[in-house]
Write a protein that holds these residues in place. Structure first.
Motif, short mmCIF file in Angstrom:
data_model
loop_
_atom_site.label_atom_id
_atom_site.label_comp_id
_atom_site.label_asym_id
_atom_site.label_seq_id
_atom_site.Cartn_x
_atom_site.Cartn_y
_atom_site.Cartn_z
N SER A 1 0.82 -1.23 0.00
CA SER A 1 0.00 0.00 0.00
C SER A 1 0.85 1.27 0.00
O SER A 1 0.47 2.27 -0.62
CB SER A 1 -0.95 0.02 1.20
OG SER A 1 -0.22 -0.01 2.42
N LEU A 2 2.00 1.25 0.67
CA LEU A 2 2.85 2.44 0.75
C LEU A 2 3.91 2.49 -0.35
O LEU A 2 4.51 3.53 -0.57
CB LEU A 2 3.57 2.49 2.11
CG LEU A 2 2.68 2.50 3.36
CD1 LEU A 2 3.54 2.48 4.62
CD2 LEU A 2 1.76 3.71 3.35
N GLY A 3 4.13 1.38 -1.03
CA GLY A 3 5.28 1.24 -1.91
C GLY A 3 5.18 1.96 -3.24
O GLY A 3 4.11 2.36 -3.70
N ASN A 4 6.35 2.11 -3.86
CA ASN A 4 6.42 2.74 -5.18
C ASN A 4 5.63 1.98 -6.23
O ASN A 4 4.92 2.58 -7.04
CB ASN A 4 7.89 2.84 -5.62
CG ASN A 4 8.67 3.89 -4.86
OD1 ASN A 4 8.22 5.02 -4.70
ND2 ASN A 4 9.85 3.53 -4.40
N ASN A 5 5.74 0.66 -6.23
CA ASN A 5 5.01 -0.11 -7.24
C ASN A 5 3.50 -0.04 -7.03
O ASN A 5 2.73 0.04 -8.00
CB ASN A 5 5.48 -1.57 -7.21
CG ASN A 5 6.88 -1.73 -7.79
OD1 ASN A 5 7.22 -1.08 -8.77
ND2 ASN A 5 7.68 -2.57 -7.18
N ALA A 6 3.07 -0.05 -5.78
CA ALA A 6 1.64 0.09 -5.49
C ALA A 6 1.12 1.43 -5.99
O ALA A 6 0.01 1.52 -6.53
CB ALA A 6 1.40 -0.06 -3.99
N ALA A 7 1.93 2.47 -5.80
CA ALA A 7 1.52 3.80 -6.23
C ALA A 7 1.44 3.89 -7.76
O ALA A 7 0.53 4.51 -8.30
CB ALA A 7 2.51 4.84 -5.70
N ILE A 8 2.40 3.25 -8.44
CA ILE A 8 2.37 3.24 -9.91
C ILE A 8 1.12 2.52 -10.41
O ILE A 8 0.45 2.97 -11.34
CB ILE A 8 3.64 2.58 -10.46
CG1 ILE A 8 4.87 3.45 -10.19
CG2 ILE A 8 3.51 2.29 -11.96
CD1 ILE A 8 4.87 4.78 -10.91
N ALA A 9 0.81 1.38 -9.80
CA ALA A 9 -0.39 0.64 -10.20
C ALA A 9 -1.64 1.49 -10.05
O ALA A 9 -2.52 1.50 -10.92
CB ALA A 9 -0.51 -0.64 -9.37
N GLU A 10 -1.71 2.21 -8.95
CA GLU A 10 -2.87 3.07 -8.70
C GLU A 10 -2.92 4.22 -9.70
O GLU A 10 -3.98 4.54 -10.25
CB GLU A 10 -2.79 3.61 -7.27
CG GLU A 10 -4.00 4.40 -6.84
CD GLU A 10 -3.90 4.82 -5.38
OE1 GLU A 10 -4.12 6.02 -5.09
OE2 GLU A 10 -3.59 3.96 -4.53
N CYS A 11 -1.75 4.83 -9.94
CA CYS A 11 -1.68 5.96 -10.86
C CYS A 11 -2.10 5.56 -12.27
O CYS A 11 -2.75 6.33 -12.98
CB CYS A 11 -0.25 6.52 -10.86
SG CYS A 11 0.00 7.95 -11.94
N LEU A 12 -1.73 4.35 -12.68
CA LEU A 12 -2.02 3.88 -14.03
C LEU A 12 -3.31 3.08 -14.13
O LEU A 12 -3.65 2.58 -15.20
CB LEU A 12 -0.85 3.03 -14.54
CG LEU A 12 0.51 3.73 -14.60
CD1 LEU A 12 1.57 2.77 -15.10
CD2 LEU A 12 0.45 4.97 -15.49
N ALA A 13 -4.02 2.95 -13.00
CA ALA A 13 -5.28 2.20 -12.96
C ALA A 13 -5.10 0.77 -13.45
O ALA A 13 -5.93 0.24 -14.20
CB ALA A 13 -6.36 2.93 -13.77
N LEU A 14 -4.02 0.13 -13.00
CA LEU A 14 -3.79 -1.28 -13.33
C LEU A 14 -4.54 -2.16 -12.34
O LEU A 14 -4.53 -1.90 -11.13
CB LEU A 14 -2.30 -1.59 -13.30
CG LEU A 14 -1.44 -0.85 -14.34
CD1 LEU A 14 0.04 -1.10 -14.11
CD2 LEU A 14 -1.84 -1.28 -15.76
N GLU A 15 -5.16 -3.20 -12.82
CA GLU A 15 -6.03 -4.04 -12.00
C GLU A 15 -5.48 -5.46 -11.88
O GLU A 15 -4.58 -5.85 -12.61
CB GLU A 15 -7.43 -4.09 -12.62
CG GLU A 15 -8.08 -2.72 -12.79
CD GLU A 15 -9.43 -2.78 -13.49
OE1 GLU A 15 -10.24 -1.88 -13.29
OE2 GLU A 15 -9.66 -3.76 -14.25
N ASN A 16 -6.07 -6.21 -10.93
CA ASN A 16 -5.75 -7.64 -10.75
C ASN A 16 -4.24 -7.87 -10.60
O ASN A 16 -3.62 -8.64 -11.33
CB ASN A 16 -6.28 -8.47 -11.93
CG ASN A 16 -7.78 -8.31 -12.11
OD1 ASN A 16 -8.53 -8.26 -11.13
ND2 ASN A 16 -8.22 -8.21 -13.35
N LEU A 17 -3.65 -7.19 -9.64
CA LEU A 17 -2.19 -7.23 -9.46
C LEU A 17 -1.72 -8.60 -9.03
O LEU A 17 -2.37 -9.29 -8.24
CB LEU A 17 -1.76 -6.18 -8.45
CG LEU A 17 -2.06 -4.71 -8.78
CD1 LEU A 17 -1.45 -3.80 -7.74
CD2 LEU A 17 -1.60 -4.34 -10.18
N GLN A 18 -0.54 -8.96 -9.53
CA GLN A 18 0.11 -10.21 -9.13
C GLN A 18 1.62 -9.99 -9.16
O GLN A 18 2.11 -8.96 -9.64
CB GLN A 18 -0.30 -11.34 -10.07
CG GLN A 18 -0.06 -11.06 -11.54
CD GLN A 18 -0.69 -12.08 -12.45
OE1 GLN A 18 -0.01 -12.93 -13.02
NE2 GLN A 18 -2.02 -12.00 -12.61
#
Length: 252
Positions: free
Chosen positions: A106-123
């Motif tokens: 939730s706090l991480g750089n990758n989590a933030a990128i996923a949120e910023c780019l609206a990427l779904e179903n993360l794995q």
């Protein structure tokens, strides 16, 4: 006001730092005041970030890129010596979190990128990792390679470099912030249409083409602006202390 030791303990526990093998020490790197009233966060502990911490009367400088990296010379001289001297003279603590801050869900750089780019179903990009450093996500609607490049530029505020592959549509996207261009092979193994990171190497051009994965370099700094801000905000809320962010728009 909060105790420095309590802040570090909370961060270490929140980020599970003891479960990572990293290239630099995570947590407290230079000890300053025992009590903290204000945090300044920045991507890198540059002299300008230190000067900003001094100017803002910060007690703690929180960064993603700190000091004491593996392979660095031991003597504290020259540019690094000046930086460390500035911190010690002003009794400012330096706290750095590297891989634990990349991977936090939730706090991480990758989590933030996923949120910023609206990427779904993360794995996980690498399913063998307990705390994945890279991830895979899916666009809600597929885009062409050029549409995705423009989308990245607009969302991340960095003129994206695109190394093309043969696929005409992009939907399954691997990503890892910073200097993770060599993870493109993992993205290919997982059947990704594209892979995002911060930096790019000469060899990446050929790897993208031959592995069949579009590569997008979105800036090392630009992709790692987010983690320190999220962590600083979380510390601020946990301990009721002030924080601010120092932005040095590094073009790399």
């Amino acid at each position: 006001m909060a105790q420095l030791k309590e802040i570090i303990q909370w961060c270490d526990q929140t980020l599970n730092t003891h479960e990572f093998k990293d290239y630099a020490p995570n947590g407290l790197q230079i000890e300053g005041k025992s009590e903290v009233q204000k945090i300044l966060c920045a991507v890198t502990a540059s002299q300008e970030a230190i000067d900003a911490a001094v100017a803002q009367n910060a007690d703690l400088l929180l960064v993603h890129h700190g000091y004491f990296w593996k392979g660095e010379p031991y003597p504290i001289t020259g540019m690094r010596g000046k930086r460390i001297k500035s911190l010690i003279q002003h009794d400012i603590s330096l706290v750095g979190y590297h891989l634990p801050l990349d991977s936090h869900p939730s706090l991480g750089n990758n989590a933030a990128i996923a949120e910023c780019l609206a990427l779904e179903n993360l794995q996980a990009l690498d399913p063998s990792e307990r705390h994945p450093i890279g991830n895979i996500g899916f666009l809600k609607q597929a885009m062409s390679a050029t549409e995705f490049r423009d989308y990245l530029t607009a969302r991340l505020g960095f003129k994206t470099i695109h190394l093309p592959a043969e696929k005409s549509q992009i939907q399954k996207v691997g990503f890892c912030t910073g200097a993770a261009q060599d993870f493109i092979g993992k993205a290919a193994e997982q059947g990704c249409d594209a892979f995002i990171s911060g930096e790019v190497s000469e060899r990446t051009y050929y790897e993208a083409k031959e592995l069949g994965v579009h590569y997008y370099a979105c800036g090392h700094h630009a992709t790692e602006r987010y983690g320190v801000q999220r962590l600083a905000k979380a510390i601020s809320e946990q301990f009721n202390i002030e924080y601010s962010y120092f932005e040095l728009n590094n073009p790399i």
